[in-house]
Design a protein around this motif. Structure first.
Motif, PDB file in Angstrom:
ATOM      1  N   ARG A 146     -11.566   0.637   4.495  1.00  0.00           N
ATOM      2  CA  ARG A 146     -10.389   0.969   5.304  1.00  0.00           C
ATOM      3  C   ARG A 146      -9.548   2.042   4.623  1.00  0.00           C
ATOM      4  NH1 ARG A 146      -7.070  -4.003   7.656  1.00  0.00           N
ATOM      5  NH2 ARG A 146      -5.705  -2.209   8.068  1.00  0.00           N
ATOM      6  N   TYR A 147      -9.422   1.945   3.320  1.00  0.00           N
ATOM      7  CA  TYR A 147      -8.674   2.948   2.573  1.00  0.00           C
ATOM      8  C   TYR A 147      -9.352   4.313   2.683  1.00  0.00           C
ATOM      9  CZ  TYR A 147      -6.241   5.103  -1.401  1.00  0.00           C
ATOM     10  OH  TYR A 147      -5.512   5.940  -2.207  1.00  0.00           O
ATOM     11  N   THR A 151       1.501  -8.857  -0.627  1.00  0.00           N
ATOM     12  CA  THR A 151       1.562  -8.487   0.779  1.00  0.00           C
ATOM     13  C   THR A 151       2.775  -7.610   1.036  1.00  0.00           C
ATOM     14  OG1 THR A 151       0.529 -10.598   1.404  1.00  0.00           O
ATOM     15  CG2 THR A 151       1.618  -9.349   3.151  1.00  0.00           C
ATOM     16  N   SER A 152       2.525  -6.448   1.602  1.00  0.00           N
ATOM     17  CA  SER A 152       3.586  -5.523   2.000  1.00  0.00           C
ATOM     18  C   SER A 152       4.041  -5.912   3.406  1.00  0.00           C
ATOM     19  CB  SER A 152       3.045  -4.094   1.982  1.00  0.00           C
ATOM     20  OG  SER A 152       3.923  -3.202   2.635  1.00  0.00           O
ATOM     21  N   MET A 162       0.813  -1.212   0.000  1.00  0.00           N
ATOM     22  CA  MET A 162       0.000   0.000   0.000  1.00  0.00           C
ATOM     23  C   MET A 162       0.850   1.267   0.000  1.00  0.00           C
ATOM     24  SD  MET A 162      -3.126  -1.048  -0.078  1.00  0.00           S
ATOM     25  CE  MET A 162      -3.979   0.480   0.291  1.00  0.00           C
ATOM     26  N   LEU A 163       2.171   1.152   0.065  1.00  0.00           N
ATOM     27  CA  LEU A 163       3.034   2.323   0.169  1.00  0.00           C
ATOM     28  C   LEU A 163       2.838   3.276  -1.002  1.00  0.00           C
ATOM     29  CD1 LEU A 163       5.425   3.814   1.488  1.00  0.00           C
ATOM     30  CD2 LEU A 163       6.950   2.371   0.144  1.00  0.00           C
ATOM     31  N   LYS A 164       2.947   2.760  -2.208  1.00  0.00           N
ATOM     32  CA  LYS A 164       2.844   3.620  -3.382  1.00  0.00           C
ATOM     33  C   LYS A 164       1.465   4.247  -3.474  1.00  0.00           C
ATOM     34  CE  LYS A 164       3.702   3.671  -8.369  1.00  0.00           C
ATOM     35  NZ  LYS A 164       2.441   4.232  -8.840  1.00  0.00           N
ATOM     36  N   GLU A 165       0.409   3.480  -3.137  1.00  0.00           N
ATOM     37  CA  GLU A 165      -0.957   3.987  -3.258  1.00  0.00           C
ATOM     38  C   GLU A 165      -1.192   5.159  -2.306  1.00  0.00           C
ATOM     39  OE1 GLU A 165      -0.138   0.773  -2.964  1.00  0.00           O
ATOM     40  OE2 GLU A 165      -0.529   0.236  -5.051  1.00  0.00           O
ATOM     41  N   ASP A 191      -1.181  -4.019   7.286  1.00  0.00           N
ATOM     42  CA  ASP A 191      -1.533  -5.441   7.237  1.00  0.00           C
ATOM     43  C   ASP A 191      -2.554  -5.781   6.158  1.00  0.00           C
ATOM     44  OD1 ASP A 191      -3.647  -4.096   8.422  1.00  0.00           O
ATOM     45  OD2 ASP A 191      -4.171  -5.773   9.740  1.00  0.00           O
ATOM     46  N   LEU A 192      -2.844  -4.849   5.271  1.00  0.00           N
ATOM     47  CA  LEU A 192      -3.888  -5.070   4.265  1.00  0.00           C
ATOM     48  C   LEU A 192      -3.263  -5.507   2.945  1.00  0.00           C
ATOM     49  CD1 LEU A 192      -6.921  -4.951   3.922  1.00  0.00           C
ATOM     50  CD2 LEU A 192      -6.708  -2.583   3.180  1.00  0.00           C
ATOM     51  N   ALA A 193      -3.454  -6.768   2.586  1.00  0.00           N
ATOM     52  CA  ALA A 193      -2.914  -7.305   1.339  1.00  0.00           C
ATOM     53  C   ALA A 193      -3.839  -6.977   0.173  1.00  0.00           C
ATOM     54  CB  ALA A 193      -2.729  -8.814   1.456  1.00  0.00           C
ATOM     55  N   ILE A 194      -3.286  -7.029  -1.041  1.00  0.00           N
ATOM     56  CA  ILE A 194      -4.055  -6.824  -2.262  1.00  0.00           C
ATOM     57  C   ILE A 194      -4.164  -8.163  -2.980  1.00  0.00           C
ATOM     58  CG2 ILE A 194      -4.174  -5.622  -4.485  1.00  0.00           C
ATOM     59  CD1 ILE A 194      -2.427  -3.424  -3.254  1.00  0.00           C
ATOM     60  N   ASP A 195      -5.384  -8.629  -3.201  1.00  0.00           N
ATOM     61  CA  ASP A 195      -5.610  -9.866  -3.945  1.00  0.00           C
ATOM     62  C   ASP A 195      -5.924  -9.523  -5.394  1.00  0.00           C
ATOM     63  OD1 ASP A 195      -5.192 -11.349  -1.710  1.00  0.00           O
ATOM     64  OD2 ASP A 195      -7.280 -11.906  -1.377  1.00  0.00           O
ATOM     65  N   VAL A 196      -5.072  -9.990  -6.304  1.00  0.00           N
ATOM     66  CA  VAL A 196      -5.185  -9.681  -7.723  1.00  0.00           C
ATOM     67  C   VAL A 196      -5.749 -10.897  -8.456  1.00  0.00           C
ATOM     68  CG1 VAL A 196      -3.879  -9.116  -9.809  1.00  0.00           C
ATOM     69  CG2 VAL A 196      -3.270  -8.049  -7.624  1.00  0.00           C
ATOM     70  N   GLN A 197      -6.835 -10.675  -9.192  1.00  0.00           N
ATOM     71  CA  GLN A 197      -7.419 -11.749  -9.986  1.00  0.00           C
ATOM     72  C   GLN A 197      -6.722 -11.813 -11.338  1.00  0.00           C
ATOM     73  OE1 GLN A 197     -10.118 -14.004  -9.122  1.00  0.00           O
ATOM     74  NE2 GLN A 197      -9.131 -14.990 -10.883  1.00  0.00           N
ATOM     75  N   LEU A 198      -6.211 -12.999 -11.677  1.00  0.00           N
ATOM     76  CA  LEU A 198      -5.615 -13.247 -12.979  1.00  0.00           C
ATOM     77  C   LEU A 198      -6.486 -14.229 -13.741  1.00  0.00           C
ATOM     78  CD1 LEU A 198      -1.885 -13.848 -11.927  1.00  0.00           C
ATOM     79  CD2 LEU A 198      -2.978 -11.671 -12.507  1.00  0.00           C
ATOM     80  N   ASP A 199      -6.538 -14.082 -15.065  1.00  0.00           N
ATOM     81  CA  ASP A 199      -7.263 -15.077 -15.842  1.00  0.00           C
ATOM     82  C   ASP A 199      -6.376 -16.307 -16.035  1.00  0.00           C
ATOM     83  OD1 ASP A 199      -5.489 -14.596 -17.957  1.00  0.00           O
ATOM     84  OD2 ASP A 199      -6.895 -13.321 -19.057  1.00  0.00           O
ATOM     85  N   LYS A 200      -6.858 -17.305 -16.752  1.00  0.00           N
ATOM     86  CA  LYS A 200      -6.115 -18.562 -16.851  1.00  0.00           C
ATOM     87  C   LYS A 200      -4.831 -18.426 -17.661  1.00  0.00           C
ATOM     88  CE  LYS A 200      -9.046 -20.200 -20.672  1.00  0.00           C
ATOM     89  NZ  LYS A 200      -9.987 -21.278 -21.090  1.00  0.00           N
ATOM     90  N   GLU A 201      -4.702 -17.331 -18.440  1.00  0.00           N
ATOM     91  CA  GLU A 201      -3.445 -17.058 -19.151  1.00  0.00           C
ATOM     92  C   GLU A 201      -2.484 -16.225 -18.309  1.00  0.00           C
ATOM     93  OE1 GLU A 201      -6.431 -16.757 -21.053  1.00  0.00           O
ATOM     94  OE2 GLU A 201      -5.981 -18.790 -21.754  1.00  0.00           O
ATOM     95  N   GLY A 202      -2.912 -15.844 -17.107  1.00  0.00           N
ATOM     96  CA  GLY A 202      -2.057 -15.064 -16.229  1.00  0.00           C
ATOM     97  C   GLY A 202      -2.173 -13.567 -16.417  1.00  0.00           C
ATOM     98  N   ALA A 203      -3.137 -13.107 -17.205  1.00  0.00           N
ATOM     99  CA  ALA A 203      -3.310 -11.667 -17.424  1.00  0.00           C
ATOM    100  C   ALA A 203      -4.132 -11.052 -16.292  1.00  0.00           C
ATOM    101  CB  ALA A 203      -3.997 -11.413 -18.756  1.00  0.00           C
ATOM    102  N   PHE A 204      -3.830  -9.810 -15.970  1.00  0.00           N
ATOM    103  CA  PHE A 204      -4.546  -9.091 -14.915  1.00  0.00           C
ATOM    104  C   PHE A 204      -6.021  -8.961 -15.270  1.00  0.00           C
ATOM    105  CE2 PHE A 204      -6.301  -5.138 -13.257  1.00  0.00           C
ATOM    106  CZ  PHE A 204      -5.988  -5.216 -11.908  1.00  0.00           C
TER     107      PHE A 204
END
Length: 329
Positions: free
Chosen positions: A139-140, A86-87, A1-4, A114-127
């Protein structure tokens, strides 16, 4: 979350563009591909560094930060993967910032530690999106409210000042804006999944990025160049993104107008005319570019190193933001 968190100071607008086509590539040429590194339980660690330099009227202010990022696949199924960011050790150096501002930044970063970011990727690994936005958003928003109120506190606020603060918070913490902030580095990181480019070919294509304030998508010009790195174990890839200058500057002006609306600062015609003149002047020399450089392991498809450089000019202010991920071994 540092950059955000740090990006709020500059009303950062990430330039997230997902490739949809390429122009000028030879369809008969051999393309270079690499393995998709993701499976249940995959864990990769990176050292992250961040530096933002803001220049105005010959003066510079720099903020630097560092972190240790853990990437882990916490779910893999037929739809794709959930990649958790996870930061673990966020740190910030505030340079010449006033201590009151520096203390506010440190407190805000600590509140989100302590707040992680969960990123959904498709089956090819794309965001494909942020999977836990519902968890992060409240929370943000609360952390940003405390931050903005501390930064804008000037004694007992009047109704106009309070309305201005509320409007600023609404703008900075709107779900589309937050999602693009969170998606900035993960989307760039996963952009190269699987490869599929011709070695030493120059690619240039047009696509569009989501407008976080609503309205028409932002046209963007993309350039790609894949080579073999000095270390033959790696491919080197450069991705340049440049949004349409008029569309990008109009978006920045729209954001400023929404936060500095007449209902927040009064109906003074002279003040509003000066605001419009300032916005028009700012739009005349606006520039926004992003360059991402990668080192990709040929054998595993894991990114060894990624550096993203964002350059923005608007409103008489120049900002250069550099974010570096270096894999830990």
């Amino acid at each position: 979350m540092l950059k955000e968190v740090l990006a709020v100071l500059a009303l950062a607008w990430p330039l997230v563009a997902i490739a949809q086509q390429d122009d000028g590539a030879d369809a008969t040429a051999e393309t270079i591909e690499w393995p998709l590194p993701w499976k249940q339980g995959t864990r990769i660690e990176y050292d992250q560094s961040y530096r933002a330099v803001e220049s105005r009227d010959g003066k510079q202010v720099a903020i630097t930060g560092s972190d240790r990022i853990v990437l882990e696949i916490v779910r893999a199924d037929e739809a794709g993967f959930v990649q958790r960011w996870t930061s673990t050790d966020p740190r910030i150096e505030t340079g010449d910032l006033p201590e009151s501002l520096a203390a506010t930044l440190r407190a805000t970063i600590e509140a989100m530690r302590d707040l992680a970011i969960d990123v959904q990727l498709d089956k090819e690994g794309a965001f494909a999106g942020i999977a836990n936005l519902d968890e992060i958003h409240p929370r943000y928003r609360e952390a940003m409210r405390e931050m903005v109120e501390n930064l804008t506190a000037t004694g007992k606020p009047d109704a106009a000042a309070k309305a201005a603060v509320d409007r600023m918070i609404d703008m900075l913490t709107a779900r589309p804006v937050l999602e693009q902030q969170l998606a900035d580095i993960p989307a760039a990181y996963n952009f190269v999944s699987g490869g599929g480019l011709e070695l030493d070919a120059e690619y240039e294509y047009e696509d569009s990025g989501t407008n976080p304030l609503g309205g028409e998508p932002i046209p963007m010009r993309n350039r790609l160049h894949l080579t073999t790195a000095d270390d033959p174990r790696f491919h080197a890839l450069t991705w340049e993104v440049e949004p349409d200058a008029q569309a990008a500057s109009a978006l920045a002006a729209q954001a400023a107008e929404q936060m500095l609306a007449p209902q927040a600062f009064g109906q003074d015609a002279g003040a509003q005319e000066k605001l419009q003149q300032a916005l028009e002047q700012a739009r005349a020399d606006a520039k926004f570019t992003t360059t991402v450089s990668y080192l990709v392991d040929k054998a595993t498809g894991v990114i060894e190193r990624m550096e993203q450089v964002e350059v923005k000019r608007f409103g008489g202010k120049d900002q250069k933001t550099t974010t570096l991920l270096q894999r830990r071994h």
